[in-house]
Motif scaffolding. Sequence first.
Motif, short mmCIF file in Angstrom:
data_model
loop_
_atom_site.label_atom_id
_atom_site.label_comp_id
_atom_site.label_asym_id
_atom_site.label_seq_id
_atom_site.Cartn_x
_atom_site.Cartn_y
_atom_site.Cartn_z
N THR A 72 -54.65 30.38 -14.36
CA THR A 72 -55.58 31.48 -14.59
C THR A 72 -56.91 31.07 -13.99
O THR A 72 -57.06 29.97 -13.47
N HIS A 91 -48.33 38.08 -23.14
CA HIS A 91 -49.64 37.80 -22.57
C HIS A 91 -50.37 36.82 -23.50
O HIS A 91 -49.79 36.36 -24.49
N HIS A 92 -51.64 36.49 -23.17
CA HIS A 92 -52.33 35.44 -23.93
C HIS A 92 -53.74 35.81 -24.36
O HIS A 92 -54.45 36.52 -23.65
N THR A 101 -54.60 28.57 -26.20
CA THR A 101 -54.06 29.91 -26.03
C THR A 101 -53.17 30.30 -27.20
O THR A 101 -52.64 29.44 -27.90
N GLU A 127 -54.98 39.07 -19.85
CA GLU A 127 -55.50 37.96 -20.66
C GLU A 127 -56.72 38.45 -21.41
O GLU A 127 -57.52 39.23 -20.89
N TYR A 129 -60.08 37.03 -23.37
CA TYR A 129 -60.91 35.84 -23.50
C TYR A 129 -61.83 35.96 -24.71
O TYR A 129 -62.28 37.05 -25.05
#
Length: 138
Positions: A72, A91-92, A101, A127, A129
């Motif tokens: 990433t 997904h993360h 994660t 993703e 954040y």
Amino acid sequence: MNVSTALRILKDEGFKYTEKREDLVTLFAKEKRYLSARDVLIHMQKSYPGMSVDTIYRNLTLFKDLEILEETEWNGEKRYRLSCSTNHHHHHLICLQCGKTRQIESCPMEDMPVGDSEFKVTGHKFEVYGECGECQAQ
């Protein structure tokens, strides 16, 4: 993914076993978070003082190409983590402080119709954040 699976992939693809490669994979298995090439270099130079940044980048690229590592980017820097051991689509959530994660089991693409007959979606990446609970507490 675990260390033995990663080493088997390397062997099956015709790449030579080295202690350095095993140590590199072991680092990612222990950390369970995204690491920058610089993070990896600092760790590896403790055991291999002459290791160069070129060697790190070559192996990170190889491991990414073999899907041993996921990649990433944030703040203009590529980061890597050991590929997930699950085969299902996910997904993360990614902590921007520590790099840890967590998986997101649902996919926002399921609720986002693309609706363009001239465009075939072949993949996507999602993703989120933020900061994990441990980093928020500090």
